[in-house]
Design a protein around this motif. Sequence first.
Motif, short mmCIF file in Angstrom:
data_model
loop_
_atom_site.label_atom_id
_atom_site.label_comp_id
_atom_site.label_asym_id
_atom_site.label_seq_id
_atom_site.Cartn_x
_atom_site.Cartn_y
_atom_site.Cartn_z
N ALA A 96 0.82 -1.21 0.00
CA ALA A 96 0.00 0.00 0.00
C ALA A 96 0.86 1.26 0.00
N GLY A 97 0.31 2.33 -0.59
CA GLY A 97 1.03 3.60 -0.61
C GLY A 97 0.06 4.77 -0.46
N ILE A 98 0.60 5.97 -0.57
CA ILE A 98 -0.21 7.15 -0.28
C ILE A 98 -0.34 8.08 -1.48
N LEU A 99 -0.20 7.53 -2.70
CA LEU A 99 -0.26 8.40 -3.88
C LEU A 99 -1.56 9.19 -3.94
N SER A 100 -2.71 8.48 -3.85
CA SER A 100 -3.98 9.20 -3.95
C SER A 100 -4.17 10.17 -2.79
N ALA A 101 -3.60 9.82 -1.63
CA ALA A 101 -3.78 10.68 -0.45
C ALA A 101 -3.01 11.99 -0.58
N TRP A 102 -1.76 11.93 -1.02
CA TRP A 102 -1.02 13.21 -1.06
C TRP A 102 -1.48 14.08 -2.22
N VAL A 103 -1.88 13.45 -3.33
CA VAL A 103 -2.44 14.24 -4.43
C VAL A 103 -3.73 14.91 -3.97
N GLY A 104 -4.57 14.14 -3.27
CA GLY A 104 -5.83 14.69 -2.74
C GLY A 104 -5.58 15.86 -1.81
N THR A 105 -4.63 15.68 -0.88
CA THR A 105 -4.31 16.76 0.06
C THR A 105 -3.88 18.02 -0.70
N ALA A 106 -3.00 17.84 -1.70
CA ALA A 106 -2.50 19.00 -2.45
C ALA A 106 -3.66 19.74 -3.13
N LEU A 107 -4.57 19.00 -3.76
CA LEU A 107 -5.66 19.65 -4.49
C LEU A 107 -6.66 20.32 -3.54
N VAL A 108 -6.98 19.63 -2.43
CA VAL A 108 -7.92 20.20 -1.46
C VAL A 108 -7.37 21.51 -0.89
N ILE A 109 -6.07 21.50 -0.57
CA ILE A 109 -5.45 22.68 0.01
C ILE A 109 -5.44 23.84 -0.99
N LEU A 110 -5.27 23.49 -2.27
CA LEU A 110 -5.31 24.51 -3.31
C LEU A 110 -6.66 25.25 -3.29
N VAL A 111 -7.74 24.46 -3.24
CA VAL A 111 -9.08 25.04 -3.18
C VAL A 111 -9.25 25.88 -1.92
#
Lengths: 315, 313
Positions: A78-93
């Motif tokens: 398991a890894g955190i690819l979707s999680a860190w991408v999600g965090t980056a986009l949410v924070i952008l908004v």
Amino acid sequence: MTEQAIVTQEAQARALSDDEIVRKAHRSETRFALIGLTVLIVTMIVLMALIVDFAIDGMARIDRDFLTSFPSRRPGEAGILSAWVGTALVILVTAAMAVPLGVAAGLYLEEYARTNWITDLIEINVSNLAGVPSIIYGLLALGLFVQTFQLGQTIFVAGLTLALLILPIIIVATREAVRSIPLEIREAAYGLGADKWQTVSGYILPAARPGILTGAIVGMSRAIGETAPIITIGALTFIAFLPPSPIQSTFPYVNADWLNSPFTVLPIQMFNWISRPQAGFHVNAAATGLILLAMTLLMNGLAIWLRYKIRKGIR
Amino acid sequence: MVSQSHATAAADPFEVSEAFLKRRRLVDLTMRCILFLAASLSILVTAGIVYVLVSEAAHFFAQVSIVDFLTDTQWTPVFQEKHFGIMTLVSGTLMTSAIALIVAVPAGTILSIYLSEFAQPQVREAIKPILELISGVPTVAFGYFALLFVTPLFQTFIPGLSGFNLLVPGIVIGIMILPFIVSVSEDAMRAVPNSLREGAYALGFTRLQTSVRVVIPGAFSGITAAYILGMSRAVGETMVVAIAAGQQAKIAVNPLEGAATITAYIVQISLGDLPHGSIAYLTIFAAGLTLFVITFLFNILAFWLRRKYREVY
């Protein structure tokens, strides 16, 4: 004063010399200073223990695969690819909404607002909002954005929710930054014939920029670490795909589809792994936590350093 | 102004055209309105929160009597035999918050006196950022720390401490709210004018005596506000209890055992996929309303107390 007198009488009764009274007072001073230091050291030990605990449990798990893999049923893969991408986009908004709104509100309250009941109401309100538990913002988002407006459990809704959550932080930081600007700057601007908005946009805002930046960084760091309101929205925890890319090769080169995409973020992924019984997932949680800790501590450190620079500049 | 004087240079270099002034006035007014709207958005947020909580909770109270809600001693909304006694969740919340305050109030008071009255300015400048760093740690990280580090550690010397319990989350929340309590109460202590301190020193008071008899009474309302705000944060803290306090809803009497809190319950229900409008879905809004009312009362009281000390000095 009467107690001082009593102390003196007691001293006389016990035939204490002035020297001894002074020494006694010194001893109690030292004792308190030691207690204060102890409390301080214990607090720091706890913070250190937290960081070291995450480092020991999670350090070894962080590698390229961990950052570039999707979550999996097998902890080792398991890894955190979707999680860190999600965090980056949410924070952008979140940043795109909270910073302009917070700065505008702060400027209004500090520069424009007259002392009347509306201003009073807004002030009490901002101070109350700062103390509303984050999970309540989650219920607001669930009831209003997800159920009433049917916006879905998307990156946009999560970013909006977190923006409302950190709005008070940015308002307060803006107000403090604006308040610390000397009155002379305003008077000089008015003296040159500038009106209110010219003064605010041309002189106040640039001078307050470092202070506002500090507040924005602290707010962003808070938003990155927030878990509860995003859980309440009903964000899925098993996301094995990425949102559509915000950049494309054909005209108009950007698209907004990602705003409506389901997502996961780092703290949610971490919470999900903590709640699993297998120890392997706990290691993953520690690794995610270590990355989160590094991000938030770095951002807070940056904010503290900026504030220190500002204070030095003013002196 | 520069471009302006160009336009009218022929007539009078200092004359400003009517149209220009009109435009400026319009921009000024528009910006004033925009900034005002941004500021009043915060009222809209509060209104939204109250609307959502009250309207969903109203649906809930149409099905469950408010007397049962406040007096029943069981909380089983997703079971066959349903009970809705909020006091079970409230007891868990109060237990963790009380433990947090037992940790944070003495430590916070000592630290703020130390920082405001004893420490050298350089020491204070070095310590405050470290305290701020603690408040920057994500709460989910504190949850992990409580469940997988502190609880196993405490189990070695507290026999009978369950894996999920209220004691450890309480202590961890206490540490989390400590920086906040220190910064608010230190702020209040520093607002006490130096002339009062100097008066005390002139009478032969030591620093400790000055702190206890002059500064603390002088900053009393601010320090009380710090405790109340700390309490409000402890009550609303979610992730630590959701991770480390367990999910069993029962009247909390033994801190060594686990019990659900209001916030942990909301998280637990949100994780499942409940149909909109079902009674279990409505319970999280009833629980949320309870939480909001409690924290709102604390926040308003603290706001009023802080304003009071600002007015005094």
